[in-house]
Design a protein around this motif. Structure first.
Motif, PDB file in Angstrom:
ATOM      1  N   PHE A   1      -8.542  -5.546   1.305  1.00  0.00           N
ATOM      2  CA  PHE A   1      -9.771  -5.200   2.083  1.00  0.00           C
ATOM      3  C   PHE A   1     -10.063  -4.092   2.818  1.00  0.00           C
ATOM      4  N   GLU A   2     -11.012  -3.674   2.992  1.00  0.00           N
ATOM      5  CA  GLU A   2     -11.382  -2.298   3.766  1.00  0.00           C
ATOM      6  C   GLU A   2     -11.026  -2.281   5.118  1.00  0.00           C
ATOM      7  N   ILE A   3     -10.535  -1.563   5.841  1.00  0.00           N
ATOM      8  CA  ILE A   3     -10.151  -1.465   7.279  1.00  0.00           C
ATOM      9  C   ILE A   3     -11.342  -1.847   8.250  1.00  0.00           C
ATOM     10  N   ASN A   4     -12.552  -1.315   7.883  1.00  0.00           N
ATOM     11  CA  ASN A   4     -13.645  -1.763   8.701  1.00  0.00           C
ATOM     12  C   ASN A   4     -13.947  -2.990   8.835  1.00  0.00           C
ATOM     13  N   LYS A   5     -13.455  -3.803   7.672  1.00  0.00           N
ATOM     14  CA  LYS A   5     -13.846  -5.318   7.752  1.00  0.00           C
ATOM     15  C   LYS A   5     -12.588  -6.105   8.221  1.00  0.00           C
ATOM     16  N   ALA A   6     -11.692  -5.294   8.854  1.00  0.00           N
ATOM     17  CA  ALA A   6     -10.370  -5.976   9.652  1.00  0.00           C
ATOM     18  C   ALA A   6     -10.693  -5.497  11.111  1.00  0.00           C
ATOM     19  N   LYS A   7     -11.864  -5.058  11.545  1.00  0.00           N
ATOM     20  CA  LYS A   7     -12.035  -4.851  12.998  1.00  0.00           C
ATOM     21  C   LYS A   7     -11.572  -5.764  14.030  1.00  0.00           C
ATOM     22  N   HIS A   8     -11.589  -6.952  13.743  1.00  0.00           N
ATOM     23  CA  HIS A   8     -11.381  -8.186  14.479  1.00  0.00           C
ATOM     24  C   HIS A   8     -10.021  -8.446  14.680  1.00  0.00           C
ATOM     25  N   PHE A   9      -9.053  -7.925  13.854  1.00  0.00           N
ATOM     26  CA  PHE A   9      -7.679  -8.431  14.012  1.00  0.00           C
ATOM     27  C   PHE A   9      -7.176  -7.872  15.265  1.00  0.00           C
TER      28      PHE A   9
ATOM     29  N   ARG B   1      -7.494   3.612   4.242  1.00  0.00           N
ATOM     30  CA  ARG B   1      -9.077   3.305   4.069  1.00  0.00           C
ATOM     31  C   ARG B   1      -8.906   1.598   3.712  1.00  0.00           C
ATOM     32  N   GLU B   2      -7.776   1.022   3.110  1.00  0.00           N
ATOM     33  CA  GLU B   2      -7.703  -0.272   3.062  1.00  0.00           C
ATOM     34  C   GLU B   2      -6.134  -0.706   3.434  1.00  0.00           C
ATOM     35  N   MET B   3      -6.261  -2.134   3.310  1.00  0.00           N
ATOM     36  CA  MET B   3      -4.779  -2.764   3.764  1.00  0.00           C
ATOM     37  C   MET B   3      -4.580  -4.016   2.861  1.00  0.00           C
ATOM     38  N   TYR B   4      -3.340  -4.293   2.964  1.00  0.00           N
ATOM     39  CA  TYR B   4      -3.146  -5.690   2.135  1.00  0.00           C
ATOM     40  C   TYR B   4      -2.564  -6.815   3.137  1.00  0.00           C
ATOM     41  N   ALA B   5      -2.894  -8.213   2.614  1.00  0.00           N
ATOM     42  CA  ALA B   5      -2.586  -9.169   3.634  1.00  0.00           C
ATOM     43  C   ALA B   5      -2.147 -10.283   2.787  1.00  0.00           C
ATOM     44  N   LEU B   6      -1.527 -11.131   3.147  1.00  0.00           N
ATOM     45  CA  LEU B   6      -0.874 -12.412   2.228  1.00  0.00           C
ATOM     46  C   LEU B   6      -2.042 -13.516   2.299  1.00  0.00           C
TER      47      LEU B   6
ATOM     48  N   LEU C   1       0.810  -1.291  -0.128  1.00  0.00           N
ATOM     49  CA  LEU C   1       0.049  -0.053  -0.059  1.00  0.00           C
ATOM     50  C   LEU C   1       0.736   1.131   0.026  1.00  0.00           C
ATOM     51  N   VAL C   2       1.750   1.278   0.706  1.00  0.00           N
ATOM     52  CA  VAL C   2       2.631   2.285   0.837  1.00  0.00           C
ATOM     53  C   VAL C   2       3.487   2.667  -0.333  1.00  0.00           C
ATOM     54  N   VAL C   3       4.411   1.330  -1.018  1.00  0.00           N
ATOM     55  CA  VAL C   3       5.156   1.700  -2.029  1.00  0.00           C
ATOM     56  C   VAL C   3       4.147   1.911  -3.291  1.00  0.00           C
ATOM     57  N   ASP C   4       3.024   1.648  -3.338  1.00  0.00           N
ATOM     58  CA  ASP C   4       2.034   1.893  -4.417  1.00  0.00           C
ATOM     59  C   ASP C   4       1.570   3.366  -4.412  1.00  0.00           C
ATOM     60  N   GLY C   5       1.754   3.911  -3.260  1.00  0.00           N
ATOM     61  CA  GLY C   5       1.203   5.157  -3.417  1.00  0.00           C
ATOM     62  C   GLY C   5      -0.097   5.177  -2.725  1.00  0.00           C
ATOM     63  N   GLY C   6      -0.481   4.377  -2.073  1.00  0.00           N
ATOM     64  CA  GLY C   6      -1.955   4.514  -1.445  1.00  0.00           C
ATOM     65  C   GLY C   6      -1.970   5.488  -0.220  1.00  0.00           C
ATOM     66  N   ARG C   7      -3.147   5.589   0.593  1.00  0.00           N
ATOM     67  CA  ARG C   7      -3.256   6.370   1.637  1.00  0.00           C
ATOM     68  C   ARG C   7      -2.662   5.883   2.906  1.00  0.00           C
ATOM     69  N   THR C   8      -1.818   6.553   3.313  1.00  0.00           N
ATOM     70  CA  THR C   8      -1.060   6.163   4.549  1.00  0.00           C
ATOM     71  C   THR C   8      -1.122   7.576   5.500  1.00  0.00           C
ATOM     72  N   LEU C   9      -0.248   7.046   6.560  1.00  0.00           N
ATOM     73  CA  LEU C   9      -0.033   8.050   7.570  1.00  0.00           C
ATOM     74  C   LEU C   9       1.170   8.635   7.696  1.00  0.00           C
ATOM     75  N   ARG C  10       1.373  10.025   7.478  1.00  0.00           N
ATOM     76  CA  ARG C  10       2.689  10.795   7.242  1.00  0.00           C
ATOM     77  C   ARG C  10       3.129  11.138   8.469  1.00  0.00           C
ATOM     78  N   PHE C  11       4.452  11.077   9.122  1.00  0.00           N
ATOM     79  CA  PHE C  11       4.883  11.537  10.088  1.00  0.00           C
ATOM     80  C   PHE C  11       6.226  12.026  10.212  1.00  0.00           C
ATOM     81  N   SER C  12       6.882  13.075  11.036  1.00  0.00           N
ATOM     82  CA  SER C  12       8.332  13.116  11.326  1.00  0.00           C
ATOM     83  C   SER C  12       8.933  12.570  11.960  1.00  0.00           C
ATOM     84  N   PRO C  13      10.018  11.681  12.108  1.00  0.00           N
ATOM     85  CA  PRO C  13      10.427  10.996  13.200  1.00  0.00           C
ATOM     86  C   PRO C  13      10.780  12.103  14.465  1.00  0.00           C
ATOM     87  N   ARG C  14      10.997  13.265  14.025  1.00  0.00           N
ATOM     88  CA  ARG C  14      11.236  14.389  15.184  1.00  0.00           C
ATOM     89  C   ARG C  14      10.130  14.661  15.886  1.00  0.00           C
ATOM     90  N   TYR C  15       9.141  14.608  15.252  1.00  0.00           N
ATOM     91  CA  TYR C  15       7.788  15.242  16.014  1.00  0.00           C
ATOM     92  C   TYR C  15       6.497  14.160  15.650  1.00  0.00           C
TER      93      TYR C  15
END
Length: 307
Positions: free
Chosen positions: A227-235, A202-207, A169-183
């Motif tokens: 699949f969508e994050i809301n379908k992974a609630k139980h993980f 919104r979504e995630m990958y699993a093998l 998801l990250v490598v393909d340019g999907g929607r991820t969380l961006r932060f600075s390691p300093r802050y």
């Protein structure tokens, strides 16, 4: 490999990606290599990632990362079946050098495909299993230079993008969380409830761990589930990365005991320091930059689903 199997005609003629892959997969790897791989798979108990390490990928001036394919295969008890999956994946990685997209990229970078040399790396996949799926708690990409700093951030502080699940998801340019390691506690995407609801993962990958899901395909994500994050609630991993949208009070709660839509904020890690991820990333980027003598980029995965 190309010389032993008489595949030179592939290089000089126009074949479709599917035809190239079919020719490569039906070719034979040397006996000594097959025996070495057989010995290797007796030592592993996890799914494997089979990926390229090529001469051009190591060049400092042209980014070749992500051009060739990375195939993931599940772990199976049957040694012969596991070996077949592994050999098929190795040959598929070799074939990806000659796919149309790779050739076009090589030509646009003023390199010659005949000069390319390829090694294949076999890595254990980071993660744990749940419901027939295998994935890490989170994975991401960090860079030692931040080209678009926000607020107090400085370019030399670096920048990191992380997501729950596999790093595709990250490598393909999907929607991820961006932060600075300093802050790490100042994350723009979670600064207001509106932004968190709109701009977080919104979504995630699993093998998929079923061996029959791994078919010969030019798509290296052939056996990855999306699949969508809301379908992974139980993980189980959700407790480390998610917050809950409390609709009645119009706020985001970091307690997962409440019911509601899950939002991937990584607040347990970035805000409450369950593990000092930001500090570890900052240290590794600084050390990498010192040793390489130039800015660095690194991929990483974290598995917190352990005793």
């Amino acid at each position: 490999f190309i010389r032993h199997n008489g595949l030179k005609y592939i290089i000089s003629q126009d074949f479709s990606d599917e035809e190239i892959l079919s020719e490569f997969v039906s070719s034979v790897l040397p006996f000594r290599l097959r025996e070495a791989l057989k010995s290797y798979i007796r030592t592993v108990r996890t799914p494997l990632a089979i990926r390229s390490s090529s001469k051009l990928e190591d060049s400092h001036y042209q980014p070749f990362a992500g051009i060739y394919s990375t195939y993931m295969i599940p772990y199976v008890d049957n040694e012969d079946q596991m070996l077949r999956l592994l050999l098929k994946a190795v040959k598929s990685v070799y074939a990806s050098v000659y796919f149309a997209a790779s050739r076009a990229y090589i030509q646009s970078s003023q390199n010659l495909i005949s000069e390319e040399k390829m090694a294949v790396i076999i890595q254990e996949v980071c993660g744990t299993e749940q419901d027939g799926l295998y994935f890490p708690t989170c994975s991401g990409v960090a860079r030692s230079i931040n080209y678009s700093p926000i607020g107090d951030e400085r370019p030399e502080d670096g920048v990191c993008n992380i997501a729950m699940g596999l790093g595709k998801l990250v490598v393909d340019g999907g929607r991820t969380l961006r932060f600075s390691p300093r802050y790490p506690q100042k994350v723009l995407q979670t600064s207001t409830p509106e932004l968190a609801l709109r701009d977080t993962q919104r979504e995630m990958y699993a093998l998929n761990l079923k061996p029959e899901q791994f078919k010969t395909s030019i798509d290296d994500a052939v056996n990855l589930e999306r699949f969508e994050i809301n379908k992974a609630k139980h993980f189980r991993n959700m407790r480390h990365v998610a917050s809950v949208w409390d609709m009645q009070n119009q706020r985001i709660s970091d307690s997962l005991f409440e019911d509601g839509r899950r939002i991937i904020t990584f607040s347990q890690i970035l805000k409450y320091d369950t593990i000092p991820l930001a500090q570890i990333i900052g240290d590794l980027l600084r050390m990498g930059e010192q040793e390489m003598g130039c800015p660095v980029e690194m991929e990483f995965a974290v598995d917190m689903d352990v005793p």
